[in-house]
Design a protein around this motif. Structure first.
Motif, short mmCIF file in Angstrom:
data_model
loop_
_atom_site.label_atom_id
_atom_site.label_comp_id
_atom_site.label_asym_id
_atom_site.label_seq_id
_atom_site.Cartn_x
_atom_site.Cartn_y
_atom_site.Cartn_z
N PRO A 180 13.88 -29.14 -21.80
CA PRO A 180 13.51 -29.25 -20.38
C PRO A 180 12.06 -29.68 -20.15
O PRO A 180 11.18 -29.43 -20.99
N LEU A 181 11.85 -30.31 -19.03
CA LEU A 181 10.53 -30.64 -18.49
C LEU A 181 10.50 -30.10 -17.07
O LEU A 181 11.45 -30.30 -16.32
N VAL A 213 7.95 -25.76 -23.70
CA VAL A 213 8.43 -26.47 -22.51
C VAL A 213 7.24 -27.01 -21.73
O VAL A 213 6.43 -26.24 -21.21
N PRO A 214 7.08 -28.33 -21.63
CA PRO A 214 5.98 -28.88 -20.81
C PRO A 214 6.20 -28.57 -19.33
O PRO A 214 7.29 -28.77 -18.81
N VAL A 230 3.42 -37.79 -13.91
CA VAL A 230 3.94 -36.92 -14.97
C VAL A 230 5.02 -37.63 -15.77
O VAL A 230 5.01 -37.65 -17.00
N LEU A 231 5.97 -38.24 -15.07
CA LEU A 231 7.08 -38.91 -15.74
C LEU A 231 6.61 -40.12 -16.53
O LEU A 231 7.07 -40.37 -17.66
N PHE A 244 12.49 -35.47 -23.04
CA PHE A 244 13.15 -34.38 -22.30
C PHE A 244 14.55 -34.84 -21.90
O PHE A 244 14.80 -36.02 -21.66
N ASP A 245 15.47 -33.87 -21.86
CA ASP A 245 16.83 -34.20 -21.42
C ASP A 245 17.22 -33.46 -20.14
O ASP A 245 18.32 -33.64 -19.63
#
Length: 332
Positions: A180-181, A213-214, A230-231, A244-245
């Motif tokens: 996760p992000l 986890v970021p 961020v993305l 990340f998924d």
């Protein structure tokens, strides 16, 4: 608060003349009417609407006064006011809603509310926040909806954000997502800490370290463009597709920005990246493509319980947390 006698004294007329000027102005000559209205404006006098009903021989039903802090002016929280009105009508009560744009409300706003002689007061807010309750309202039955008081013991119905975040992340991790992000609400938000507790609980149950986890928190409520940064950073650092998924968003608006960016980069939702929102924005969340999995903020239920608190004279002091159901759709 100014009285009818104060108005009569300043205008230099009798009590009955003031009453006629306010209730049947067509029966008062223009010069006298102008004096009365000028006195009313100078003193900030607010006529008692309930007293008018009593003098007119009409019976007065039970009334709940609602201070609406952004609640009536946004589409996201309007369900709260609808549930208040429906619940009140079911019990033969009335609702008087007064929009408020400052906290605490001005004295003029408080006087206007009290002129309706409410049997109880509700403070409602669109966004979870802390409110100051003026001393002049503490003598009435009082309850807060989607806000909390600075004073202990005041009944407050608020979302159970810790459990809502826990249930949503737990649901996503059970689907097999493991990386996760998080793009969170600002840390100053009252919802930030309980949602962190829910996130940490779900991660721990899944055997995922929080440290791995970021997480990024927006600098302010409307800083949604930070989501793009961020993305972009996350995707730039990975040469073999996203690291990340599962993207966990602090609200549906963050998710909306993220959707646009991820899809523009050719990423498929949820095949390559699943997206999880929060709020279930009315009329919006289901229009995402694919439809957004999110968490329902319980505006309707908070409004219903707040009215019941007044009508049923409930003894539920302090913070009462209301369930935030997970809304399962195709993005996760």
């Amino acid at each position: 608060m100014a009285s009818v006698k104060d108005v009569a004294r300043l205008a230099g007329v009798s009590f009955m003349t003031v009453s006629r000027a306010l209730n049947t102005p067509e029966k008062v000559n223009q010069e006298t009417l102008a004096k009365v209205l000028q006195a009313v404006e100078t003193l900030g006098y607010v006529p008692s609407l309930s007293a008018r009903k009593i003098r007119g021989g009409a019976s007065r039903g039970k009334t709940i006064g609602v201070f609406a802090l952004d609640t009536a002016t946004t589409p996201f929280a309007v369900e709260m006011l609808l549930s208040m009105e429906r619940t009140a009508r079911e019990h033969g009560w009335n609702i008087f809603i007064l929009n408020v744009f400052e906290v605490p409300p001005s004295q003029q706003t408080i006087d206007l509310m009290l002129s309706h002689q409410p049997d109880g007061i509700i403070f409602s807010a669109m966004q979870l926040r802390t409110v100051e309750i003026p001393a002049g309202l503490r003598s009435l039955p009082l309850v807060l909806s989607n806000c909390v008081s600075l004073e202990p013991g005041v009944a407050c119905y608020v979302p159970d954000d810790a459990d809502g975040q826990y249930q949503a992340v737990r649901h996503a991790l059970k689907r097999g997502y493991r990386r996760p992000l998080c793009i969170n609400l600002p840390q100053a938000s009252l919802a930030w800490q309980p949602r962190q507790l829910g996130l940490c609980r779900a991660l721990a149950e899944a055997g995922i370290s929080v440290a791995d986890v970021p997480q990024y928190s927006l600098s302010q409520d409307d800083a949604y463009q930070e989501t793009l940064s961020v993305l972009e950073t996350q995707l730039r650092e990975s040469q073999e597709g996203p690291a990340f998924d599962l993207l966990i968003c602090g609200n549906d608006r963050i998710a909306l920005v993220a959707y646009q960016y991820l899809l523009s980069r050719g990423l498929r939702i949820p095949n390559q990246v699943a997206v999880l929102g929060y709020d279930n924005m009315i009329g919006v969340a289901e229009l995402f493509y694919p439809p957004l999995s999110t968490v329902q903020l319980p505006y309707y239920e908070m409004g219903r319980r707040s009215v019941q608190y007044i009508i049923e004279c409930r003894n539920e002091p302090g913070i009462q947390r209301v369930e935030c159901p997970v809304v399962e759709r195709e993005s996760c």
